[in-house]
Design a protein around this motif. Sequence first.
Motif, short mmCIF file in Angstrom:
data_model
loop_
_atom_site.label_atom_id
_atom_site.label_comp_id
_atom_site.label_asym_id
_atom_site.label_seq_id
_atom_site.Cartn_x
_atom_site.Cartn_y
_atom_site.Cartn_z
N MET A 62 38.89 46.59 41.54
CA MET A 62 40.07 45.97 41.10
C MET A 62 41.24 46.93 41.34
O MET A 62 42.09 46.79 41.24
CB MET A 62 40.52 45.18 39.55
N SER A 82 36.31 51.76 36.60
CA SER A 82 37.89 51.06 36.85
C SER A 82 38.05 50.79 38.35
O SER A 82 38.95 50.95 38.88
CB SER A 82 38.60 52.10 36.03
N LEU A 85 38.03 52.19 26.38
CA LEU A 85 37.41 50.77 25.36
C LEU A 85 36.27 50.61 26.03
O LEU A 85 35.17 50.32 25.64
CB LEU A 85 38.51 49.98 25.18
N GLY A 86 36.69 50.81 26.71
CA GLY A 86 34.89 50.62 27.76
C GLY A 86 33.96 51.23 27.42
O GLY A 86 33.21 50.90 27.30
N ALA A 115 39.15 56.00 33.70
CA ALA A 115 38.50 54.89 33.54
C ALA A 115 37.59 55.27 31.47
O ALA A 115 36.85 54.60 31.27
CB ALA A 115 37.38 56.22 34.47
N PHE A 134 33.30 48.72 35.18
CA PHE A 134 34.56 48.33 34.02
C PHE A 134 34.95 49.75 33.22
O PHE A 134 35.91 50.21 33.59
CB PHE A 134 34.20 47.14 32.49
N CYS A 168 42.29 49.88 41.50
CA CYS A 168 43.21 50.96 39.99
C CYS A 168 43.22 52.21 40.72
O CYS A 168 44.03 52.38 41.36
CB CYS A 168 42.22 50.45 38.69
N TYR A 177 42.51 43.13 26.72
CA TYR A 177 42.42 44.74 26.42
C TYR A 177 43.22 45.57 25.57
O TYR A 177 43.22 46.09 24.68
CB TYR A 177 42.22 45.66 27.98
N1 PFF Z 1 37.75 51.98 32.22
C1 PFF Z 1 38.75 50.86 31.86
C2 PFF Z 1 37.67 51.76 29.95
O1 PFF Z 1 36.57 51.89 30.30
O2 PFF Z 1 38.42 51.48 29.10
C3 PFF Z 1 38.98 49.54 31.58
C4 PFF Z 1 40.13 49.46 33.09
C5 PFF Z 1 41.12 50.40 33.04
C6 PFF Z 1 39.00 48.59 33.32
C7 PFF Z 1 42.02 50.08 33.78
C8 PFF Z 1 40.03 48.23 34.48
C9 PFF Z 1 40.76 49.45 34.96
F1 PFF Z 1 42.12 48.68 36.42
#
Ligand code: PFF
Length: 446
Positions: free
Chosen positions: A229, A226, A26-27, A23, A223, A231, A103
């Motif tokens: 999708m 995570s 970069l988000g 989680a 996002f 994950c 990403y």
């Molecule tokens: N949550 C990650 C972030 O904030 O950078 C991005 C991410 C990772 C999104 C894995 C979706 C995922 F399946």
Amino acid sequence: MSNETRASFGGKLSAILVAAGSAIGLGSIWRFPYMAGENGGSAFLLVYLLCVFVVGIPVMLAEFAVGRKTKMNAVGGYRSLSRPWRWLGYNGVIGALFISGYYYIVAGWSLEYLVSSIGGPLYSSGESFTEQFSMFQASWRELFYTFVFILLTHLIIVRGVEKGIEKAAKVMMPALFIILIIMAVRVAFMPGAAEGYRFFLEPNFKEAFTAKTIFTAIGQAFFSLSVGMGCMVTYASYFKKDNNLTGTSFSVALLTLLVAVLAGLVIFPAVFSAGLQPSEGASLIFITLPEIFKDMPFAQLWSAVFFILLTLASLTSTISFHEVLTAYFAEEYKLSRKAATRVTSGLSLALCTLTLCWTFDIDLLGLKDISFFEIFDYTTANILMPLGGLLTCIFVAWSMKPDFLRGEITNYGEMRGRLFPLLHFTLKYITPLLIVYIFVKNLGII
Ligand code: PFF
């Protein structure tokens, strides 16, 4: 992998750290501050907080339930519960591919800035940081660092679930918190920091509840957590039977919130202190932060520390969407883990190369000069993930019997699951209605 005994994460703490590792990335550190900067600062923070509780946590819990129950990759997991719902798994696989397509590039920027801070030209070349950022983007170095990042992720994934993913998260996550706290304390002493705190923390209800802010905040919640999708389905397939899913999802969400707020507490005071604009956009931390570091004693050291943090946080996230794809290829196509990892890394490299080499000029739906970078970012956060989240609610709360979720949340009677009625109600009505309403409103239909 399907014919080996399935791996699992060690204990409770490992599960939390690994999921939080996915989680937090970069988000929270790159995307959250610039989204907040573009959407009114504290107004955005407020709506984002609400979205994490009303949308993020319930959907994460539903995904945990599917993953741990089925012990399979995203597609296999949904399919084994109900065949038509395998499409929800495919939505996740496509989402993971789209995320891979950009990403790694941003993660590569952080690696390049780390190297450039220590021994490179970042603070010695005399060029402005805006120029340096554009020059870097136009050079072979961008592709090189993207490649290095994919390779690093590949090397961790290929080692497997316990030795690779779990070990990496256990070292990197605590390091990240420590570095972020040190930075927040340092920035607090900069002149003019107070204005940054005001921008980020002073409640601002007027701007908060507009359709655009809520739409962006929901996308950011998906996002940054995570979810939506596959994950968390994939990761939960490695959880143990006695894991407290509710506790894990709350811990992950709270840790992610903490990092996002800490990132805001580092970035906004620093931006205001240097007289810069918070609405700088995607380049916010890459242009404004070096500007700030350069006037500090030990500029290179601070800068290196920050970009180490960003690199570590990105790595625990790239590992997680790589794993969505690796588990999918390994289990659905009966490949060895090594081969599945190679396929995933190869595809990621191909997509990133496409993104880096091709900015095309079309006028689609009024979107001019659109790049793959923007397409991948926009469609994952604002379409695929909310859509995945909406369908997850419908699947778990409407299509499956309540006993499915109750069983997973209470570990089949081992725990009380006092929050179950509230969570089930939220998943059944509130979360899906909110997502649909915001989608429709944002499209201008109502
Ligand atoms: N949550 C990650 C972030 O904030 O950078 C991005 C991410 C990772 C999104 C894995 C979706 C995922 F399946």
